[in-house]
Design a protein around this motif. Structure first.
Motif, PDB file in Angstrom:
ATOM      1  N   ALA A  37       0.833  -1.203   0.000  1.00  0.00           N
ATOM      2  CA  ALA A  37       0.000   0.000   0.000  1.00  0.00           C
ATOM      3  C   ALA A  37       0.870   1.258   0.000  1.00  0.00           C
ATOM      4  CB  ALA A  37      -0.898   0.005   1.239  1.00  0.00           C
ATOM      5  N   ARG A  38       0.496   2.242  -0.728  1.00  0.00           N
ATOM      6  CA  ARG A  38       1.147   3.549  -0.817  1.00  0.00           C
ATOM      7  C   ARG A  38       2.551   3.496  -1.419  1.00  0.00           C
ATOM      8  NH1 ARG A  38      -2.495   5.982  -1.564  1.00  0.00           N
ATOM      9  NH2 ARG A  38      -1.851   8.011  -0.864  1.00  0.00           N
ATOM     10  N   SER A  39       2.885   2.424  -2.108  1.00  0.00           N
ATOM     11  CA  SER A  39       4.239   2.332  -2.661  1.00  0.00           C
ATOM     12  C   SER A  39       4.387   3.168  -3.926  1.00  0.00           C
ATOM     13  CB  SER A  39       4.594   0.876  -2.941  1.00  0.00           C
ATOM     14  OG  SER A  39       3.616   0.287  -3.769  1.00  0.00           O
ATOM     15  N   GLY A  40       3.264   3.585  -4.538  1.00  0.00           N
ATOM     16  CA  GLY A  40       3.367   4.452  -5.711  1.00  0.00           C
ATOM     17  C   GLY A  40       2.855   3.819  -7.002  1.00  0.00           C
ATOM     18  N   LYS A  41       1.999   2.819  -6.908  1.00  0.00           N
ATOM     19  CA  LYS A  41       1.515   2.104  -8.098  1.00  0.00           C
ATOM     20  C   LYS A  41       0.690   3.004  -9.022  1.00  0.00           C
ATOM     21  CE  LYS A  41      -0.605  -0.881  -5.363  1.00  0.00           C
ATOM     22  NZ  LYS A  41      -0.117  -0.516  -4.033  1.00  0.00           N
ATOM     23  N   THR A  42      -0.265   3.715  -8.435  1.00  0.00           N
ATOM     24  CA  THR A  42      -1.170   4.524  -9.254  1.00  0.00           C
ATOM     25  C   THR A  42      -0.409   5.634  -9.981  1.00  0.00           C
ATOM     26  OG1 THR A  42      -2.974   4.041  -7.732  1.00  0.00           O
ATOM     27  CG2 THR A  42      -3.276   5.905  -9.211  1.00  0.00           C
ATOM     28  N   VAL A  43       0.487   6.306  -9.260  1.00  0.00           N
ATOM     29  CA  VAL A  43       1.253   7.392  -9.872  1.00  0.00           C
ATOM     30  C   VAL A  43       2.163   6.826 -10.965  1.00  0.00           C
ATOM     31  CG1 VAL A  43       2.940   9.219  -9.444  1.00  0.00           C
ATOM     32  CG2 VAL A  43       1.125   8.804  -7.773  1.00  0.00           C
ATOM     33  N   PHE A  44       2.747   5.656 -10.699  1.00  0.00           N
ATOM     34  CA  PHE A  44       3.635   5.019 -11.684  1.00  0.00           C
ATOM     35  C   PHE A  44       2.889   4.747 -12.989  1.00  0.00           C
ATOM     36  CE2 PHE A  44       5.310   1.251 -13.786  1.00  0.00           C
ATOM     37  CZ  PHE A  44       6.665   1.528 -13.878  1.00  0.00           C
ATOM     38  N   ASP A 103      -6.215   9.515  -5.437  1.00  0.00           N
ATOM     39  CA  ASP A 103      -6.729   8.784  -4.283  1.00  0.00           C
ATOM     40  C   ASP A 103      -6.136   7.385  -4.235  1.00  0.00           C
ATOM     41  OD1 ASP A 103      -8.278  10.918  -3.604  1.00  0.00           O
ATOM     42  OD2 ASP A 103     -10.079  10.164  -4.628  1.00  0.00           O
ATOM     43  N   SER A 104      -6.156   6.846  -3.045  1.00  0.00           N
ATOM     44  CA  SER A 104      -5.724   5.478  -2.842  1.00  0.00           C
ATOM     45  C   SER A 104      -6.663   4.533  -3.590  1.00  0.00           C
ATOM     46  CB  SER A 104      -5.780   5.220  -1.347  1.00  0.00           C
ATOM     47  OG  SER A 104      -5.272   3.980  -1.049  1.00  0.00           O
ATOM     48  N   THR A 105      -6.111   3.484  -4.167  1.00  0.00           N
ATOM     49  CA  THR A 105      -6.940   2.515  -4.886  1.00  0.00           C
ATOM     50  C   THR A 105      -6.865   1.195  -4.137  1.00  0.00           C
ATOM     51  OG1 THR A 105      -5.023   2.161  -6.281  1.00  0.00           O
ATOM     52  CG2 THR A 105      -6.764   3.503  -7.195  1.00  0.00           C
ATOM     53  N   ARG A 106      -7.965   0.485  -4.063  1.00  0.00           N
ATOM     54  CA  ARG A 106      -7.995  -0.655  -3.164  1.00  0.00           C
ATOM     55  C   ARG A 106      -8.148  -1.994  -3.844  1.00  0.00           C
ATOM     56  NH1 ARG A 106      -6.487   1.161   1.889  1.00  0.00           N
ATOM     57  NH2 ARG A 106      -4.786   1.192   0.420  1.00  0.00           N
ATOM     58  N   THR A 333      10.728   3.770  -5.223  1.00  0.00           N
ATOM     59  CA  THR A 333       9.970   4.906  -5.752  1.00  0.00           C
ATOM     60  C   THR A 333      10.288   6.188  -4.965  1.00  0.00           C
ATOM     61  OG1 THR A 333       8.140   4.219  -4.356  1.00  0.00           O
ATOM     62  CG2 THR A 333       8.055   3.551  -6.646  1.00  0.00           C
ATOM     63  N   LYS A 334       9.764   7.301  -5.455  1.00  0.00           N
ATOM     64  CA  LYS A 334       9.838   8.606  -4.786  1.00  0.00           C
ATOM     65  C   LYS A 334      11.286   9.091  -4.609  1.00  0.00           C
ATOM     66  CE  LYS A 334       5.850   6.803  -2.332  1.00  0.00           C
ATOM     67  NZ  LYS A 334       5.092   6.628  -1.125  1.00  0.00           N
ATOM     68  N   ALA A 335      12.164   8.698  -5.558  1.00  0.00           N
ATOM     69  CA  ALA A 335      13.575   9.077  -5.452  1.00  0.00           C
ATOM     70  C   ALA A 335      13.771  10.581  -5.564  1.00  0.00           C
ATOM     71  CB  ALA A 335      14.391   8.361  -6.531  1.00  0.00           C
ATOM     72  N   ASP A 336      12.738  11.312  -5.961  1.00  0.00           N
ATOM     73  CA  ASP A 336      12.867  12.769  -6.030  1.00  0.00           C
ATOM     74  C   ASP A 336      12.953  13.390  -4.632  1.00  0.00           C
ATOM     75  OD1 ASP A 336      10.236  11.937  -5.661  1.00  0.00           O
ATOM     76  OD2 ASP A 336       9.409  13.822  -6.381  1.00  0.00           O
ATOM     77  N   HIS A 337      12.826  12.589  -3.577  1.00  0.00           N
ATOM     78  CA  HIS A 337      13.066  13.091  -2.228  1.00  0.00           C
ATOM     79  C   HIS A 337      14.557  13.223  -1.940  1.00  0.00           C
ATOM     80  CE1 HIS A 337       8.869  11.731  -1.418  1.00  0.00           C
ATOM     81  NE2 HIS A 337       8.889  12.820  -0.671  1.00  0.00           N
TER      82      HIS A 337
HETATM   83  N1  LIG Z   1       7.506  12.838  -4.409  1.00  0.00           N
HETATM   84  C1  LIG Z   1       6.899  11.784  -4.940  1.00  0.00           C
HETATM   85  N2  LIG Z   1       5.902  11.218  -4.264  1.00  0.00           N
HETATM   86  C2  LIG Z   1       5.281  10.153  -4.827  1.00  0.00           C
HETATM   87  C3  LIG Z   1       5.649   9.627  -6.094  1.00  0.00           C
HETATM   88  N3  LIG Z   1       4.862   8.568  -6.368  1.00  0.00           N
HETATM   89  C4  LIG Z   1       4.040   8.420  -5.304  1.00  0.00           C
HETATM   90  N4  LIG Z   1       4.275   9.386  -4.372  1.00  0.00           N
HETATM   91  C5  LIG Z   1       3.622   9.550  -3.072  1.00  0.00           C
HETATM   92  O1  LIG Z   1       3.156   8.296  -2.637  1.00  0.00           O
HETATM   93  C6  LIG Z   1       1.742   8.319  -2.430  1.00  0.00           C
HETATM   94  C7  LIG Z   1       1.144   7.020  -2.872  1.00  0.00           C
HETATM   95  O2  LIG Z   1       1.191   6.906  -4.269  1.00  0.00           O
HETATM   96  P1  LIG Z   1       0.137   6.012  -5.071  1.00  0.00           P
HETATM   97  O3  LIG Z   1       0.589   5.963  -6.491  1.00  0.00           O
HETATM   98  O4  LIG Z   1      -1.244   6.421  -4.781  1.00  0.00           O
HETATM   99  O5  LIG Z   1       0.448   4.607  -4.379  1.00  0.00           O
HETATM  100  P2  LIG Z   1      -0.377   3.249  -4.501  1.00  0.00           P
HETATM  101  O6  LIG Z   1       0.641   2.165  -4.387  1.00  0.00           O
HETATM  102  O7  LIG Z   1      -1.239   3.270  -5.713  1.00  0.00           O
HETATM  103  O8  LIG Z   1      -1.234   3.323  -3.169  1.00  0.00           O
HETATM  104  P3  LIG Z   1      -2.572   2.502  -2.814  1.00  0.00           P
HETATM  105  O9  LIG Z   1      -3.486   2.645  -4.001  1.00  0.00           O
HETATM  106  O10 LIG Z   1      -3.072   3.176  -1.583  1.00  0.00           O
HETATM  107  O11 LIG Z   1      -2.102   1.106  -2.567  1.00  0.00           O
HETATM  108  C8  LIG Z   1       1.255   9.510  -3.243  1.00  0.00           C
HETATM  109  O12 LIG Z   1       0.063  10.009  -2.708  1.00  0.00           O
HETATM  110  C9  LIG Z   1       2.410  10.476  -3.115  1.00  0.00           C
HETATM  111  O13 LIG Z   1       2.352  11.160  -1.900  1.00  0.00           O
HETATM  112  C10 LIG Z   1       6.750  10.267  -6.792  1.00  0.00           C
HETATM  113  O14 LIG Z   1       7.163   9.889  -7.898  1.00  0.00           O
HETATM  114  N5  LIG Z   1       7.305  11.342  -6.168  1.00  0.00           N
END
Ligand SMILES: Nc1nc2c(ncn2[C@@H]2O[C@H](COP(=O)(O)OP(=O)(O)OP(=O)(O)O)[C@@H](O)[C@H]2O)c(=O)[nH]1
Ligand SMILES: [Mg+2]
Length: 470
Positions: A37-44, A103-106, A333-337
């Protein structure tokens, strides 16, 4: 009458033709995207698709660099019963004038992107462009953890789970509920529900506290199964031979139903069809939480990746029949930190974290790689002097206040063992360092025509995952 029969005939011939031409001439790549969860799947997925449609920032994807991708377009996906990945809404969130994270996806979702690609080399002059379909499947990594349940009886699973929650404060309520029930008493639905609810609360609390060993995975992400009997069970202390119609018997039955009605169909209908896989890991987030979170994550990664090792599990081995995932990418993920000078260190940590698991997957013949990426870059880099020292900072807009801020995340160690060692040894906190993570909001975008959203190494990830098929 005749015309409608004829119509039907023509149509069925057409549809046969469609399937044949699709399988023969239009290759399909099924790309699995997973992570906890929250690892960044949706944004990826959102950024990958946007950057494959507008390829200005994809120079490390060879086919894009060579100008061979003539078009990329979304198409209806092939699986009618899987929810569509809501690309437009997620992209809308990231590209709004006040951008925000999606938003978070479930649950599981899917999207088909089709690419029209000109062939390379000798064939280039002879053949026209062909269409390659990329079916992207987003599914929670937690679901893979359930694979281990298939080999466990209810009694075994209960014993292991109860042993784990023995000394966790998050399980206090569940222990109390457990003490108040008699497992051999006749089943009574409100009691079963009370147990399941309390156990689910425990799992959620445990996950928030940083534990990843939270099976059954669907209890955390129930989707449309919420409240159904397959999710209304909980671990009970072992009983020699519980009478028929007792609470213990019914819990066991529901546990078995969960395995056959929830776990197996996921592996059969989705997992077994994946060709390429990316496993996203929020390693920085875990490092920030401390050694215990890092160790838990290492354990969860090893378990998750067990699913990619044929032979771990008899059910899966039979299901796959020698088929396997061809490539697996582990991406931090999130290496821009982090300032880019620290990216190699993050990659090394990622490599070390997935070491055991990777060795085994490699053994199975899959090609693996580790990368540090940011699917959507939310920061810029900046050098600041602080007490006579030059610090490599990143600058972005803070998520909570919206204010711009420069931020020094701390220095990751050169040697990953400096983090993984104490984590394995059960340290409570990092000794000589403090790692910070800030939450940045996505930056407002001004994109040039032809450019996708800014990222870090998303093109390298794409080249590894699908480059050879384009
Ligand atoms: N700075 C930065 N933050 C990111 C990036 N990708 C994801 N995040 C952070 O990580 C959070 C979770 O990203 P999601 O893509 O929603 O992650 P997910 O794995 O789909 O999460 P679930 O659907 O809840 O399982 C985002 O709300 C951002 O705060 C990135 O490339 N850069
Ligand atoms: Mg998601």
């Amino acid at each position: 009458m005749i015309s409608s029969i004829a119509d039907g005939l023509v149509r069925s011939i057409e549809s046969v033709g469609d399937t044949i031409s699709e399988t023969l001439f239009e290759p399909v790549i099924r790309l699995g995207v997973t992570g906890l969860a929250r690892s960044g799947k949706t944004v990826f997925i959102t950024s990958l698709v946007a950057n494959l449609m507008d390829r200005g920032r994809m120079s490390s994807l060879a086919a894009a660099q060579e100008g061979r991708i003539e078009a990329a377009f979304l198409q209806p996906q092939p699986d009618d019963t899987v929810p569509r990945f809501d690309y437009e809404t997620h992209l809308g969130a990231l590209t709004a004038s006040h951008p925000h994270w999606p938003d978070s996806t479930r649950a599981i979702s899917e999207l088909r992107l089709s690419l029209r690609v000109r062939p390379t080399g000798l064939l280039a002059g002879l053949q026209g462009p062909r269409t390659v379909h990329l079916d992207i499947v987003d599914y929670p990594g937690e679901w893979l953890l359930d694979l281990a349940l298939l080999d466990k009886s209810y009694a075994q699973w209960s014993e292991e789970t109860l042993a784990r929650l023995q000394d966790r404060s998050t399980a206090e309520d569940y222990r109390a509920v457990l003490a108040s029930v008699d497992p051999v008493s006749p089943l009574d639905e409100p009691t079963a529900q009370r147990l399941a609810r309390s156990f689910t609360d425990y799992l959620n609390a445990a996950r928030i506290a940083g534990f990843y060993d939270c099976t059954p995975g669907r209890f955390l992400l129930p989707g449309d199964l919420a409240g159904s009997p397959v999710l209304t069970f909980a671990p009970l202390p072992a009983q020699a031979s519980p009478p028929r119609r007792s609470l213990a018997r019914e819990m066991e039955r529901r546990y078995e139903a969960y395995k056959s009605e929830v776990v197996k169909p996921f592996f059969r209908d989705h997992f077994a069809r994946i060709d390429r896989q990316v496993v996203l890991v929020d390693a920085l987030g875990a490092i920030h939480k401390g050694p215990r979170a890092v160790e838990d994550m290492r354990g969860a990664m090893a378990d998750i990746l067990g699913a990619f090792r044929p032979g771990t599990n008899a059910f899966l081995t039979k299901l796959l029949l020698g088929r396997r995932v061809e490539k697996i990418l582990f991406a931090a993920t999130k290496a821009d930190h982090l300032h880019h000078l620290q990216h190699p260190r993050l990659t090394a940590i990622m490599q070390a974290l997935t070491r055991d698991a990777r060795d085994r997957a490699q053994f199975a013949g899959a090609d693996t790689a580790a990368l540090s990426i940011a699917a959507l870059r939310a920061t810029t880099e900046e050098q600041r002097s602080h007490q006579g020292r030059e610090l490599n900072c990143v600058r972005g807009h803070l998520l909570d206040t919206g204010k711009a801020a420069a931020f020094y995340p701390g220095e990751l160690p050169q040697d990953p063992a400096q983090l993984l060692g104490p984590a394995r040894a059960g340290a409570e906190r990092w000794l000589d360092a403090d790692y910070q993570v800030m939450s940045f909001a996505p930056a407002p975008l001004q994109l040039r025509p032809g450019d996708g959203p800014p990222h870090i190494r998303l093109d390298r990830a794409a080249q590894f995952l699908i480059g050879d098929r384009l």
